[in-house]
Motif scaffolding. Structure first.
Motif, mmCIF file in Angstrom:
data_model
loop_
_atom_site.group_PDB
_atom_site.id
_atom_site.type_symbol
_atom_site.label_atom_id
_atom_site.label_comp_id
_atom_site.label_asym_id
_atom_site.label_seq_id
_atom_site.Cartn_x
_atom_site.Cartn_y
_atom_site.Cartn_z
ATOM 1 N N ASP A 40 0.798 -1.239 0.000
ATOM 2 C CA ASP A 40 0.000 0.000 0.000
ATOM 3 C C ASP A 40 0.827 1.283 0.000
ATOM 4 O O ASP A 40 0.274 2.359 0.165
ATOM 5 C CB ASP A 40 -0.964 0.052 1.194
ATOM 6 N N LYS B 194 3.521 1.181 -4.828
ATOM 7 C CA LYS B 194 4.379 0.587 -5.856
ATOM 8 C C LYS B 194 3.639 0.458 -7.191
ATOM 9 O O LYS B 194 4.149 0.850 -8.234
ATOM 10 C CB LYS B 194 4.855 -0.821 -5.415
ATOM 11 N N THR B 195 2.426 -0.100 -7.123
ATOM 12 C CA THR B 195 1.669 -0.337 -8.350
ATOM 13 C C THR B 195 1.314 0.984 -9.025
ATOM 14 O O THR B 195 1.448 1.145 -10.237
ATOM 15 C CB THR B 195 0.383 -1.127 -8.028
ATOM 16 N N LYS B 196 0.883 1.919 -8.196
ATOM 17 C CA LYS B 196 0.503 3.231 -8.719
ATOM 18 C C LYS B 196 1.702 3.887 -9.418
ATOM 19 O O LYS B 196 1.573 4.453 -10.499
ATOM 20 C CB LYS B 196 0.030 4.110 -7.547
ATOM 21 N N ASP C 141 1.748 14.252 -1.202
ATOM 22 C CA ASP C 141 0.559 15.105 -1.301
ATOM 23 C C ASP C 141 -0.282 15.020 -0.028
ATOM 24 O O ASP C 141 -1.135 15.859 0.231
ATOM 25 C CB ASP C 141 -0.275 14.669 -2.508
ATOM 26 N N ALA D 102 2.811 9.553 -6.522
ATOM 27 C CA ALA D 102 2.399 8.718 -7.650
ATOM 28 C C ALA D 102 0.990 9.096 -8.057
ATOM 29 O O ALA D 102 0.647 9.088 -9.240
ATOM 30 C CB ALA D 102 2.479 7.246 -7.270
HETATM 31 P P1 GDP Z 1 1.230 -1.092 -3.457
HETATM 32 O O1 GDP Z 1 0.569 -2.089 -2.561
HETATM 33 O O2 GDP Z 1 2.528 -0.632 -2.895
HETATM 34 O O3 GDP Z 1 1.334 -1.527 -4.892
HETATM 35 O O4 GDP Z 1 0.318 0.211 -3.395
HETATM 36 P P2 GDP Z 1 -0.709 0.791 -4.480
HETATM 37 O O5 GDP Z 1 -0.002 1.339 -5.647
HETATM 38 O O6 GDP Z 1 -1.757 -0.217 -4.719
HETATM 39 O O7 GDP Z 1 -1.286 2.014 -3.662
HETATM 40 C C1 GDP Z 1 -2.003 1.839 -2.468
HETATM 41 C C2 GDP Z 1 -2.980 2.976 -2.291
HETATM 42 O O8 GDP Z 1 -2.293 4.184 -2.113
HETATM 43 C C3 GDP Z 1 -3.893 3.162 -3.481
HETATM 44 O O9 GDP Z 1 -5.172 3.478 -3.006
HETATM 45 C C4 GDP Z 1 -3.272 4.315 -4.212
HETATM 46 O O10 GDP Z 1 -4.204 5.066 -4.947
HETATM 47 C C5 GDP Z 1 -2.717 5.137 -3.058
HETATM 48 N N1 GDP Z 1 -1.570 5.946 -3.466
HETATM 49 C C6 GDP Z 1 -0.511 5.544 -4.178
HETATM 50 N N2 GDP Z 1 0.341 6.578 -4.373
HETATM 51 C C7 GDP Z 1 -0.208 7.652 -3.767
HETATM 52 C C8 GDP Z 1 0.200 9.012 -3.608
HETATM 53 O O11 GDP Z 1 1.240 9.451 -4.069
HETATM 54 N N3 GDP Z 1 -0.626 9.790 -2.886
HETATM 55 C C9 GDP Z 1 -1.785 9.368 -2.354
HETATM 56 N N4 GDP Z 1 -2.518 10.206 -1.657
HETATM 57 N N5 GDP Z 1 -2.202 8.089 -2.488
HETATM 58 C C10 GDP Z 1 -1.429 7.250 -3.186
#
Ligand code: GDP
Length: 610
Positions: A118, A121-123, A218, A252
């Motif tokens: 969360d 990474k994916t974003k 942000d 991201a």
């Molecule tokens: P992963 O588990 O590391 O792949 O995380 P994700 O990419 O799935 O992101 C987890 C959550 O954090 C999602 O709801 C994204 O939209 C949110 N998120 C990712 N990057 C940002 C960011 O830069 N700012 C904010 N506010 N939310 C983010």
């Protein structure tokens, strides 16, 4: 016992380190060591191991025998030695001197994104892809093939599309170091978390440079300074503070700071001086592979050296074939793939394994030969493993005992399923449950109802019989009862997995943590009639209880561990004595206690393993 006595044989053992394949048989092992199969069998028999000349031996048995006759050996997996020969056949040059390396052109860095769940990474991977992928002339649609390439300032960067360290470590475990740079994503509001540290450790272990992306800046609660402090405590000191780790603030979500991040990835890439030959037969690693109904075997590979071309005879593990088509991350057919390019390969005979190295063979003949030999060894290894398991493996209900014995536990299973699809899926899922200390051996897998012969097989191989959407017939059921074979019937794969998983969790050897409950100082030693030697002590801390586990310390060193046999205050037997009181502690079988020694009592608490 009436057994023939083992007489050490005089014949000398061969000099040097002898390579022995795991799961070898007395028949093969004996002659390697100037002994006969009978020597091996007889010796093991004397040690309580009943084996025949043609039966696979466990590592322990092999080592025991070799130790006995003074042979030094190295245990290898079947086929491992042959691999060296195969690489010669493939004519793969491994070592390149520095001067030659400098003549190679630069290549794009290969980046893996890691970090806590969360943290984004994916974003981040999505944003990078969307913003920077070179739009193909045909307006290609981006395809998820396991990796993609972006271009920044005319320079390419390759991203591995599976974030997280599982894929990264799985690759490394197979000897494939595909990654040049790790982007460690840390959410600025959440800070360093357990998986952040794991990722960091994996990157360090692989000696891969890290660029930190401090994400989600942000957010109102974002605190990049705290992240930097936390990372600095773990040895990643930010450049801003005079260290050498680049840390970039990004969002991201809002697409902020990403260009800056990419620029800095390129800075690190320059420092790494990443080069590869553009010509010559291509080599690289398989990132992902699957079977596609329309297209057959599809493998995404990362080219690491040379240029991969349509028509090349390619070998990846035990799969091989002429490259029929190359498809890039835009879904476009391409003719050539230079180093650091991720590309889908069509035309392989078989599904390659993720992490398998691939190489273009000198010609088709060598290619098919190498793949064939590997396939053979794969089968030998799996047969040996299963034979081995038959001898040493256990049923689901018994495997707990095996693990308790501290050995690698092997779960023996016979699987019968309704259709091949579920059989494959079940096999796959069970394989995935394997860990270093728990293996699954498939004694037999088949489609159709459970028959008498399945029961017999399960009985002789000490296996659990898993029926998936199938039932035993009456004869089979009767025999199962007679032979005490456990049949487990399922209709949902998940339930099979859950059962096995639960068994594995339950069967895990518990880990104990010691909690000190009290300590006492020995003041004098005296003998008491009918009790023996007793230590007169002063309890300094906590409580000393009768029957407690205890260790004796002298100058902080443990000199003995055992239990308190008797505990007295004055002439009375007591259950416990608290701090500040004197007491007499019976020493049972430990005699060498002196005044000034410390007696410490402790409890063991089970730490659940997850
Ligand atoms: P992963 O588990 O590391 O792949 O995380 P994700 O990419 O799935 O992101 C987890 C959550 O954090 C999602 O709801 C994204 O939209 C949110 N998120 C990712 N990057 C940002 C960011 O830069 N700012 C904010 N506010 N939310 C983010």
């Amino acid at each position: 016992m009436g057994l023939p006595t083992y007489t050490p044989m005089d014949a000398a053992v061969p000099d040097g380190v002898i390579v022995v394949e795991r799961a070898t048989t007395p028949q093969d092992l004996g002659p390697k060591l100037n002994r006969t199969a009978a020597d091996v069998v007889r010796f093991l028999m004397q040690h309580g191991e009943m084996v025949t000349a043609t039966q696979s031996l466990t590592d322990d048995m092999i080592e025991l025998f070799c130790a006995e006759i003074g042979a030094s050996i190295r245990l290898v997996d079947p086929g491992q030695e042959q691999e060296i020969e195969l690489l010669k056949l493939l004519d793969v040059e491994e070592d390149i001197d520095d001067d030659t390396y400098e003549t190679y052109p630069e290549r794009a860095p290969v980046v893996t994104v890691m970090g806590h769940v969360d943290h984004g990474k994916t974003k981040l991977l999505d944003q990078i892809r969307n913003a920077n992928v070179v739009a193909g002339e045909a307006g290609g649609i981006t395809q998820h093939i396991g990796a993609y390439q972006v271009v920044r300032d005319g320079r390419a960067i390759t991203f591995i599309d599976t974030p997280g360290h599982e894929a990264f470590t799985a690759m490394r475990a197979r000897g494939a170091d595909a990654t040049d740079i790790v982007i460690l994503v840390v959410a600025a509001d959440d800070g360093v978390m357990p998986q952040t540290i794991e990722a960091l450790n994996h990157a360090k272990a692989a000696q891969v440079p890290i660029v930190v992306a401090i994400n989600k800046i942000d957010r109102d609660q974002a605190d990049p300074q705290r992240v930097m402090t936390q990372l600095a405590e773990r040895g990643l000191v930010p450049e801003q503070w005079g260290g050498d780790t680049i840390m970039i603030e990004v969002s991201a979500l809002q697409n902020f700071g990403i260009d800056d991040l990419l620029d800095n990835v390129l800075v690190v890439a320059d420092l790494e001086n990443l080069r590869a030959p553009l010509t010559g037969r291509a080599q690289g690693v398989v990132l992902e592979a699957h079977l596609d109904i329309g297209r057959g075997s599809v493998a995404t590979v990362l080219v690491q050296k040379g240029t991969l071309k349509v028509g090349d005879p390619l070998v990846a593990g035990s799969a091989w074939g002429r490259v029929r088509a190359l498809i890039n991350d835009q879904g476009e057919q391409i003719k050539v793939a230079p180093p650091s390019t991720p590309v889908q390969v069509l035309g392989l005979s078989d599904v390659a394994g993720a992490g398998d190295r691939f190489v273009v063979a000198p010609n088709e003949k060598v290619g098919s030969k190498v793949a064939g030999i590997r396939e053979h060894w794969k089968r030998v290894a799996s047969l040996a493993r299963d034979a081995h398991a038959m001898a040493g493996g256990a049923k689901l209900e018994d495997i707990f005992d095996q693990i308790k014995a501290g050995e690698t536990a092997t779960l023996n299973v016979v699987i019968k399923a309704d259709v091949t699809g579920s059989l494959e899926a079940l096999t796959d899922s069970l394989r995935r449950l394997e860990r270093p200390d728990v293996k699954v051996a498939f004694i037999h897998r088949g489609v159709g109802g459970i028959t008498k012969s399945d029961i017999e097989l399960a009985a002789t191989s000490n296996a659990t019989l898993i029926g998936f959407n199938v039932r035993p017939d009456r004869n089979a059921r009767a025999l199962a009862e007679l032979q005490k074979v456990e049949i487990r019937n399922y209709e949902i794969i998940y339930q099979v997995i859950e059962d096995v998983q639960n068994a594995m969790l339950g069967l895990l050897a518990p880990v104990y943590e010691e909690i000190v409950t009290g300590d006492a100082e020995v003041r004098e030693i005296f003998s008491v009639p009918r009790v023996g030697r007793v230590a007169g002590c002063m309890v300094l801390n906590g409580t000393i209880g009768r029957g407690s586990k205890v260790r004796f310390l002298r100058d902080g060193t443990i000199i003995w561990k055992g239990e308190i046999s008797s505990l007295r205050r004055g002439k009375d037997d007591v259950r416990e004595v608290h701090a500040g009181f004197e007491c007499g502690i019976g020493l049972s079988d430990f005699q060498d206690l002196r005044s000034g020694d410390i007696i410490e009592t402790f409890d063991l608490r089970e730490v659940p393993r997850s």
